[in-house]
Design an enzyme around this catalytic site. Sequence first.
Site, PDB file in Angstrom:
ATOM      1  N   GLU A  35      50.597  35.586  34.934  1.00 22.07           N
ATOM      2  CA  GLU A  35      50.161  36.262  33.690  1.00 22.07           C
ATOM      3  C   GLU A  35      48.684  35.998  33.372  1.00 22.07           C
ATOM      4  O   GLU A  35      48.335  35.583  32.264  1.00 22.07           O
ATOM      5  CB  GLU A  35      51.053  35.830  32.511  1.00 22.07           C
ATOM      6  CG  GLU A  35      52.475  36.301  32.667  1.00 22.07           C
ATOM      7  CD  GLU A  35      53.355  36.100  31.426  1.00 22.07           C
ATOM      8  OE1 GLU A  35      52.949  35.377  30.498  1.00 22.07           O
ATOM      9  OE2 GLU A  35      54.455  36.678  31.395  1.00 22.07           O
ATOM     10  N   GLU A  46      59.838  38.257  35.898  1.00 17.23           N
ATOM     11  CA  GLU A  46      60.328  37.700  34.626  1.00 17.23           C
ATOM     12  C   GLU A  46      60.951  38.834  33.822  1.00 17.23           C
ATOM     13  O   GLU A  46      60.253  39.797  33.473  1.00 17.23           O
ATOM     14  CB  GLU A  46      59.194  37.059  33.800  1.00 17.23           C
ATOM     15  CG  GLU A  46      58.744  35.718  34.333  1.00 17.23           C
ATOM     16  CD  GLU A  46      57.738  35.016  33.442  1.00 17.23           C
ATOM     17  OE1 GLU A  46      57.840  35.135  32.203  1.00 17.23           O
ATOM     18  OE2 GLU A  46      56.856  34.345  34.003  1.00 17.23           O
TER      19      GLU A  46
HETATM   20  O1  AHR Z   1      59.439  32.436  30.725  1.00 19.73           O
HETATM   21  C1  AHR Z   1      58.713  31.886  29.674  1.00 19.73           C
HETATM   22  C2  AHR Z   1      57.233  32.248  29.755  1.00 19.73           C
HETATM   23  O2  AHR Z   1      57.093  33.620  29.554  1.00 19.73           O
HETATM   24  C3  AHR Z   1      56.551  32.012  31.079  1.00 19.73           C
HETATM   25  O3  AHR Z   1      56.077  30.713  31.209  1.00 19.73           O
HETATM   26  C4  AHR Z   1      55.411  32.989  31.032  1.00 19.73           C
HETATM   27  O4  AHR Z   1      55.048  33.425  32.308  1.00 19.73           O
HETATM   28  C5  AHR Z   1      55.903  34.096  30.133  1.00 19.73           C
HETATM   29  O5  AHR Z   1      54.988  34.396  29.142  1.00 19.73           O
END
Ligand code: AHR
Length: 505
Positions: A172, A291
């Site tokens: 990210e 994610e």
């Molecule tokens: O999954 C929780 C967080 O969400 C992770 O660390 C990050 O990559 C995202 O913002």
Amino acid sequence: MKANLTLHREFSIGETDKRIFGSFIEHLGRAVYTGIYEPEHPEADSSGFRNDVAHLVKELGVSLVRYPGGNFVSGYNWEDGVGPLEKRPMRLDLAWNTKESNRIGTNEFAQWAKKINAGVMMAVNLGTRGPEAAGNLVEYCNFEGGTYWSDLRRSHGVSRPHGFKLWCLGNEMDGPWQINCRSADEYGKIAAETAKLMKRIDPSIELAACGSSYPAMPSFGSWEETVLDHVYDYADYISLHMYFANKENDTPNFLGRSLEMDSFIKTTAGICDLVKAKKKSKKTVQLSFDEWNVWYHSNDADTKIEKWTEAPPLLEDIYNMEDALAAGCMIITLLKNADRVKIACLAQLVNVIAPIMTQKGGPSWRQTIFYPFMEASRWGRGTVLRCPVKVDCYDSTEYSDVPYLETVAVYNKEKGEITIFAVNRNLEEVLELEAEIAGFGDPVLLEHRTLYHRDLKACNSAREETVKPAVQQGGKLEGKSGAKQLELVLPPASWNVIRLGGQNQ
Ligand code: AHR
């Protein structure tokens, strides 16, 4: 309400890549410490890993685990987590304002991944570090021996290389919350140089570059194009992240969000292909949705957690019935895009926005979202089939034309089984489903499983599994071989798994 769908053997979207049933363990909250690892627990193995948790992870059917972050990785020195335990430093984790003991690091995690029969997707730090540290980590993990970093691994008692095939180029990096976030141009340059170096050390690895942290990021679109302009020749995947929330308690809108996920996927794939065309490249960059989940229940509680403690209970969302429906819609969306999405990680796996929860010194248990993932991983492998559907749609606060039925099917040729996954988004009414099943010989209806609870806010707990699948009776599959008619009823607000097979498919 009625829904009609057509299922034909030739309506193939693509093959399920088993890596779409991936998940994620970050050094965050209680994911590692008192999650997968708790040496003092009665169920701990000789390495300190909880057998009860490993058992649930295997039941869930996780094929791949992303590690060690997440935001954590952007401040992580991987060298802190290898070698003699007594020399490992206690560090401040500036991503989550906690303390990290480094008792678990790369080698221990690899050992745990073997225990649960899953692959590893390693992430390198492109926040505070860069190409050199990433290259050294690849050499440490994947080089046979006879060099400084590979021999260091051997001196740490790991004689055979881990051979990790899949790597994330940071995490990210477009997000202002990220340690040392970068502009698309800055990130694209460092990602390309890091990728070059990593692939020189091990040409067999595959790399995922950071895409946008979520589709509403102001730079979504231009970020992908600029990053890919730099990294296209070296990266194999671009990442996508997305979390759903229902803070306004607007469930029809919450369940409509998977339409936005679908368009996020399609737009990102389009940008990959735009850069492919600009570069006259023969290679297609695929998508890593590394994610995805529901995340919002714990937001307020997290603001009250004391800073600089070890393994505090961060991001411990307790999921309810409607969250399981949202997760089901997300899984169906990933499957529907099987031609482009080759990797996906449910974020995360244990305690932190997770399908599996643990109590320190106590039991582990399954959240509501455990079940759609488990059933998709168990029955969703094979050829994904597009299912044209006729059903009414609704308009929600943010989305128009949301179909009441979200569905996809998967044909597993080896097992001779067809599985339909379906969410009835109608919160009040049953859906009477009629399906034409063509081109599969003479299957029988094996099972219709539903996840349903009349209370959409019902949750599971360590004491009671209130929301769990049940077998639904009353479905019919009739007609002659090659052209059969399926009829069954989907309860309101339900996740459904309809399994056909058994004879000459
Ligand atoms: O999954 C929780 C967080 O969400 C992770 O660390 C990050 O990559 C995202 O913002």
